[in-house]
Design an enzyme around this catalytic site. Structure first.
Site, short mmCIF file in Angstrom:
data_model
loop_
_atom_site.label_atom_id
_atom_site.label_comp_id
_atom_site.label_asym_id
_atom_site.label_seq_id
_atom_site.Cartn_x
_atom_site.Cartn_y
_atom_site.Cartn_z
N ARG A 1 1.60 -21.62 -22.79
CA ARG A 1 -0.02 -21.64 -22.44
C ARG A 1 -0.35 -20.76 -23.61
O ARG A 1 0.11 -19.90 -24.13
CB ARG A 1 0.17 -20.96 -20.89
CG ARG A 1 0.37 -21.88 -20.12
CD ARG A 1 0.19 -21.87 -18.42
NE ARG A 1 1.27 -21.02 -18.40
CZ ARG A 1 1.99 -20.13 -16.83
NH1 ARG A 1 1.02 -21.03 -16.40
NH2 ARG A 1 2.39 -19.15 -17.17
N ASN B 1 10.59 -22.85 -12.33
CA ASN B 1 10.89 -22.43 -11.05
C ASN B 1 11.31 -22.56 -10.07
O ASN B 1 11.10 -22.88 -8.83
CB ASN B 1 8.76 -22.24 -10.42
CG ASN B 1 7.91 -22.16 -10.83
OD1 ASN B 1 8.14 -21.50 -12.14
ND2 ASN B 1 6.55 -22.01 -10.31
#
Length: 394
Positions: free
Chosen positions: A266, A134
């Protein structure tokens, strides 16, 4: 919460153990470069924890507190240089410096307008500190470079140097970067293209290595190291580009850091071509001057894949989160495409894979971008690049 960090000190040793057991016959069990890398990671992680432990002991506390969360960092990263000469600018920079870890990096989703207090962690997600995810760390380093140019304050230069050094230390022996460093284990250790991690690290190192305006102050030796790291990273990036029956295609979102195979992150981020990340990466590659023949081939192939797999006359409804027929709509692309077949592929929190996005739970359709228009401006830029490059080559 301090106990959350202690098992991470073993991450380097655990990784070594896993790799020792599973190394291929053609690879040395553990080359010196990898052993040194894992040891460096463990040492930096221990350094961060030791600093926090010392603060807690001085405060007679057994647990750390967390800073204030925010979506990004709480500040605008592209402010004019003059801002950093103001009282507000100096206050912001002091807060940013206070949130730099002893190892040299920064966290994500942490409000960096508020200075860190003793006994407080450096980020709201301890297992992500420091990280390159990020836009973390690369953003703070660009801000510090701009601030140093505006103020000539030695503290900003020193903090910048520590951060760039961490980027160099974080580079795997094969040229890739993990999502977080020191290593955390799990998918954080994968070579990560997701969320532009690799792209942003490469972009910053290239700017430093070429002494672009804001980085002209960087020591020549550090510029050279940045250039060498950039070259190794770009070489690996070309190696990681996937292939199908038509030839080179796109890149996956993450790769195992030793086998270099696309892998899971994920539960809904499967080994697949990452279309949105590949488009963003292609933008960066298009910006590089004097591309080698190999880089040119990579660019042409990736742009060709995007052009061939554009979806038209389909619309992704922003509220209903469904794909609908709509004449003239598009172009549109799936976020992920299956390796080899190039079929759109989707996932959910239960780890199940689907070829129809409407089978994905509404929560994950709401919370994840399964279709994207992101490659459209990239293809336009590619057409301009190709025309200019062909003209220059004549």
């Amino acid at each position: 919460m301090l106990s959350l960090l202690r098992p991470l000190l073993l991450s380097g040793a655990l990784l070594c153990g896993e790799l020792h057991a599973g190394s291929s016959p053609s690879e040395p069990l553990l080359s010196t470069s990898w052993e040194l890398y894992y040891a460096r990671s463990a040492r930096l992680l221990q350094q961060d924890e030791a600093t926090l432990q010392a603060e807690l002991q001085a405060l007679r506390q057994s647990d750390f507190s967390l800073p204030t969360p925010t979506r990004r960092f709480g500040f605008e990263p592209d402010l004019p240089a003059a801002f950093y000469q103001s009282a507000a600018g100096r206050e912001l920079l002091q807060a940013i410096l206070s949130l730099q870890t002893p190892s040299g990096g920064w966290s994500k989703r942490t409000d960096m307008r508020i200075a860190r207090q003793s006994g407080q962690h450096w980020g709201v997600e301890p297992n992500y500190v420091p990280t390159f995810d990020n836009s973390a760390t690369t953003t703070q380093l660009r801000v510090l470079a701009r601030a140093y140019n505006a103020t000539a304050e030695p503290l900003y230069r020193q903090a910048f140097t520590r951060g760039i050094t961490l980027l160099l230390q974080a580079q795997y022996p094969n040229g890739g970067w993990p999502q977080s460093f020191p290593l955390r284990g799990g998918y954080h250790d994968h070579i990560t293209l997701n969320d532009e991690v690799t792209e942003e690290v490469l972009s910053l190192l290239y700017a430093v290595s070429t002494a672009e305006t804001e980085f002209a102050f960087v020591d020549a030796s550090l510029q050279q190291q940045a250039g060498q790291a950039f070259s190794r990273g770009l070489k690996l990036l070309l190696q990681l580009q996937q292939r199908d029956e038509a030839g080179l295609s796109l890149w996956a979102a993450q790769y195992h850091h030793r086998t270099l195979q696309p892998t899971w992150a994920r539960a809904y981020e499967m080994p697949a071509l990452a279309v949105m990340e590949s488009a963003s990466l292609l933008d960066f590659l298009l910006s590089l001057p004097k591309p080698s023949v190999e880089l040119q081939q990579s660019i042409h192939a990736a742009a060709g894949w995007l052009a061939r797999h554009a979806i038209t006359d389909q619309h992704w409804h922003p509220q209903l989160r469904v794909l609908q027929a709509k004449a003239g709509a598009g172009p549109l692309w799936p976020r992920f495409a299956e390796l080899n077949t190039n079929r759109p592929i989707f996932g959910d929190r239960d780890g199940e894979l689907y070829y129809d996005v409407h089978q994905v739970s509404f929560e994950r359709r709401q919370g994840y971008a399964w279709y994207t228009e992101r490659p459209a401006p990239t293809l336009e830029r590619y057409q301009r690049w190709r025309a200019a490059f062909n003209d220059a080559a004549k």
